[in-house]
Design a protein around this motif. Structure first.
Motif, PDB file in Angstrom:
ATOM      1  N   ALA A  86       0.840  -1.202   0.000  1.00  0.00           N
ATOM      2  CA  ALA A  86       0.000   0.000   0.000  1.00  0.00           C
ATOM      3  C   ALA A  86       0.877   1.255   0.000  1.00  0.00           C
ATOM      4  N   ALA A  87       1.969   1.209   0.724  1.00  0.00           N
ATOM      5  CA  ALA A  87       2.903   2.343   0.739  1.00  0.00           C
ATOM      6  C   ALA A  87       3.514   2.537  -0.646  1.00  0.00           C
ATOM      7  N   VAL A  88       3.889   1.458  -1.293  1.00  0.00           N
ATOM      8  CA  VAL A  88       4.460   1.542  -2.644  1.00  0.00           C
ATOM      9  C   VAL A  88       3.440   2.149  -3.607  1.00  0.00           C
ATOM     10  N   GLN A  89       2.191   1.699  -3.520  1.00  0.00           N
ATOM     11  CA  GLN A  89       1.149   2.253  -4.383  1.00  0.00           C
ATOM     12  C   GLN A  89       0.919   3.740  -4.095  1.00  0.00           C
ATOM     13  N   THR A  90       1.042   4.117  -2.840  1.00  0.00           N
ATOM     14  CA  THR A  90       0.913   5.530  -2.475  1.00  0.00           C
ATOM     15  C   THR A  90       2.044   6.341  -3.083  1.00  0.00           C
ATOM     16  N   TRP A  91       3.264   5.810  -3.044  1.00  0.00           N
ATOM     17  CA  TRP A  91       4.395   6.497  -3.684  1.00  0.00           C
ATOM     18  C   TRP A  91       4.150   6.663  -5.176  1.00  0.00           C
ATOM     19  N   HIS A  92       3.619   5.635  -5.822  1.00  0.00           N
ATOM     20  CA  HIS A  92       3.319   5.716  -7.260  1.00  0.00           C
ATOM     21  C   HIS A  92       2.272   6.794  -7.544  1.00  0.00           C
ATOM     22  N   ALA A  93       1.230   6.827  -6.726  1.00  0.00           N
ATOM     23  CA  ALA A  93       0.178   7.833  -6.920  1.00  0.00           C
ATOM     24  C   ALA A  93       0.727   9.241  -6.716  1.00  0.00           C
ATOM     25  N   GLU A  94       1.526   9.410  -5.697  1.00  0.00           N
ATOM     26  CA  GLU A  94       2.109  10.732  -5.432  1.00  0.00           C
ATOM     27  C   GLU A  94       3.080  11.128  -6.534  1.00  0.00           C
ATOM     28  N   SER A  95       3.820  10.187  -7.039  1.00  0.00           N
ATOM     29  CA  SER A  95       4.744  10.465  -8.136  1.00  0.00           C
ATOM     30  C   SER A  95       3.980  10.955  -9.368  1.00  0.00           C
ATOM     31  N   ALA A  96       2.874  10.321  -9.680  1.00  0.00           N
ATOM     32  CA  ALA A  96       2.058  10.740 -10.829  1.00  0.00           C
ATOM     33  C   ALA A  96       1.480  12.132 -10.603  1.00  0.00           C
ATOM     34  N   ARG A  97       1.014  12.400  -9.398  1.00  0.00           N
ATOM     35  CA  ARG A  97       0.471  13.722  -9.082  1.00  0.00           C
ATOM     36  C   ARG A  97       1.537  14.797  -9.236  1.00  0.00           C
ATOM     37  N   LEU A  98       2.717  14.513  -8.715  1.00  0.00           N
ATOM     38  CA  LEU A  98       3.805  15.492  -8.784  1.00  0.00           C
ATOM     39  C   LEU A  98       4.267  15.731 -10.216  1.00  0.00           C
ATOM     40  N   LEU A  99       4.203  14.724 -11.053  1.00  0.00           N
ATOM     41  CA  LEU A  99       4.559  14.904 -12.456  1.00  0.00           C
ATOM     42  C   LEU A  99       3.653  15.958 -13.095  1.00  0.00           C
ATOM     43  N   ALA A 100       2.364  15.881 -12.819  1.00  0.00           N
ATOM     44  CA  ALA A 100       1.414  16.863 -13.349  1.00  0.00           C
ATOM     45  C   ALA A 100       1.639  18.243 -12.745  1.00  0.00           C
ATOM     46  N   VAL A 101       1.921  18.295 -11.452  1.00  0.00           N
ATOM     47  CA  VAL A 101       2.169  19.584 -10.798  1.00  0.00           C
ATOM     48  C   VAL A 101       3.441  20.219 -11.348  1.00  0.00           C
ATOM     49  N   ARG A 102       4.463  19.409 -11.594  1.00  0.00           N
ATOM     50  CA  ARG A 102       5.714  19.948 -12.144  1.00  0.00           C
ATOM     51  C   ARG A 102       5.497  20.533 -13.525  1.00  0.00           C
ATOM     52  N   ARG A 103       4.737  19.845 -14.346  1.00  0.00           N
ATOM     53  CA  ARG A 103       4.432  20.364 -15.682  1.00  0.00           C
ATOM     54  C   ARG A 103       3.683  21.691 -15.566  1.00  0.00           C
ATOM     55  N   ALA A 104       2.669  21.727 -14.729  1.00  0.00           N
ATOM     56  CA  ALA A 104       1.870  22.933 -14.568  1.00  0.00           C
ATOM     57  C   ALA A 104       2.726  24.092 -14.051  1.00  0.00           C
ATOM     58  N   ALA A 105       3.560  23.831 -13.056  1.00  0.00           N
ATOM     59  CA  ALA A 105       4.411  24.885 -12.501  1.00  0.00           C
ATOM     60  C   ALA A 105       5.386  25.407 -13.554  1.00  0.00           C
ATOM     61  N   GLY A 106       5.917  24.511 -14.368  1.00  0.00           N
ATOM     62  CA  GLY A 106       6.817  24.931 -15.440  1.00  0.00           C
ATOM     63  C   GLY A 106       6.117  25.796 -16.467  1.00  0.00           C
ATOM     64  N   LEU A 107       4.882  25.449 -16.804  1.00  0.00           N
ATOM     65  CA  LEU A 107       4.119  26.255 -17.758  1.00  0.00           C
ATOM     66  C   LEU A 107       3.833  27.645 -17.196  1.00  0.00           C
ATOM     67  N   VAL A 108       3.464  27.708 -15.929  1.00  0.00           N
ATOM     68  CA  VAL A 108       3.200  29.003 -15.299  1.00  0.00           C
ATOM     69  C   VAL A 108       4.480  29.826 -15.249  1.00  0.00           C
ATOM     70  N   GLU A 109       5.599  29.192 -14.901  1.00  0.00           N
ATOM     71  CA  GLU A 109       6.866  29.925 -14.867  1.00  0.00           C
ATOM     72  C   GLU A 109       7.193  30.484 -16.252  1.00  0.00           C
ATOM     73  N   GLU A 110       7.042  29.676 -17.289  1.00  0.00           N
ATOM     74  CA  GLU A 110       7.325  30.154 -18.645  1.00  0.00           C
ATOM     75  C   GLU A 110       6.432  31.335 -19.011  1.00  0.00           C
ATOM     76  N   ALA A 111       5.163  31.262 -18.653  1.00  0.00           N
ATOM     77  CA  ALA A 111       4.238  32.360 -18.963  1.00  0.00           C
ATOM     78  C   ALA A 111       4.615  33.619 -18.198  1.00  0.00           C
ATOM     79  N   LEU A 112       5.030  33.464 -16.951  1.00  0.00           N
ATOM     80  CA  LEU A 112       5.451  34.625 -16.167  1.00  0.00           C
ATOM     81  C   LEU A 112       6.721  35.256 -16.740  1.00  0.00           C
ATOM     82  N   ARG A 113       7.504  34.465 -17.430  1.00  0.00           N
ATOM     83  CA  ARG A 113       8.711  34.972 -18.084  1.00  0.00           C
ATOM     84  C   ARG A 113       8.413  35.538 -19.474  1.00  0.00           C
ATOM     85  N   GLY A 114       7.129  35.516 -19.874  1.00  0.00           N
ATOM     86  CA  GLY A 114       6.744  36.154 -21.120  1.00  0.00           C
ATOM     87  C   GLY A 114       6.299  35.237 -22.237  1.00  0.00           C
ATOM     88  N   ARG A 115       6.392  33.951 -22.054  1.00  0.00           N
ATOM     89  CA  ARG A 115       5.966  33.035 -23.112  1.00  0.00           C
ATOM     90  C   ARG A 115       4.445  33.045 -23.224  1.00  0.00           C
TER      91      ARG A 115
END
Length: 121
Positions: A86-115
Motif C-alpha cells: 500500500a505504501a508503494v502504491q501511495t508512492w506511485h500515486a504521489e509520483s504521478a500527481r507530482l509529475l502533473a504539478v511539475r508540468r503545470a508549474a513549469g508552464l506558469v513559470e514560462e508564462a510569467l517569463r513572457g511566453r
C-alpha cells in the motif's frame, strides 16, 4: 484570444486574462511549503516564486523516487507485506500527481517569463 496549454493548472487564469498573475501567485503559494508565504521577496517577485515552486516540486519528486526505491527494504521489518505494498502504491500515486504539478508549474513559470501560447487547429 487567451490560451492556456494542456497541463495548465485549472486554478490559474490563462496568461493575459484579468488578474491572471494574482491567480498564479495564489496557486504557486499553495503548492509550496506554507513558510514560503512569509517571505516578502517571493510575494513581490512572482517569477522568483515560480522558480522556487518548480524547485520545490522537483525535490518532492526526488523524495518520491527515493521512497519507492527504499520502501520494501526499509518497511518490511516494521509493517506487513500488504501495508508495504500500500505504501508503494501511495508512492506511485504521489509520483504521478507530482509529475502533473511539475508540468503545470513549469508552464506558469514560462508564462510569467513572457511566453505565450497559441491555439492549434
Amino acid at each position: 484570444m487567451l490560451v492556456a496549454p494542456p497541463g495548465w493548472p485549472a486554478q490559474v487564469r490563462p496568461p493575459d486574462a484579468p488578474d491572471w498573475e494574482r491567480t498564479a501567485v495564489n496557486w504557486l503559494l499553495d503548492i509550496c511549503p506554507p513558510e514560503y508565504r512569509s517571505y516578502p521577496a517571493l510575494r513581490r517577485h512572482v517569477v522568483v516564486l515560480a522558480r522556487f515552486a518548480v524547485l520545490h516540486v522537483e525535490a518532492c519528486q526526488q523524495s518520491c523516487e527515493r521512497g519507492l526505491s527504499q520502501a520494501r527494504s526499509e518497511l518490511r521489518d516494521v509493517a506487513d507485506v500488504d501495508v508495504v505494498e500500500a505504501a508503494v502504491q501511495t508512492w506511485h500515486a504521489e509520483s504521478a500527481r507530482l509529475l502533473a504539478v511539475r508540468r503545470a508549474a513549469g508552464l506558469v513559470e514560462e508564462a510569467l517569463r513572457g511566453r505565450r501560447y497559441v491555439a492549434r487547429l
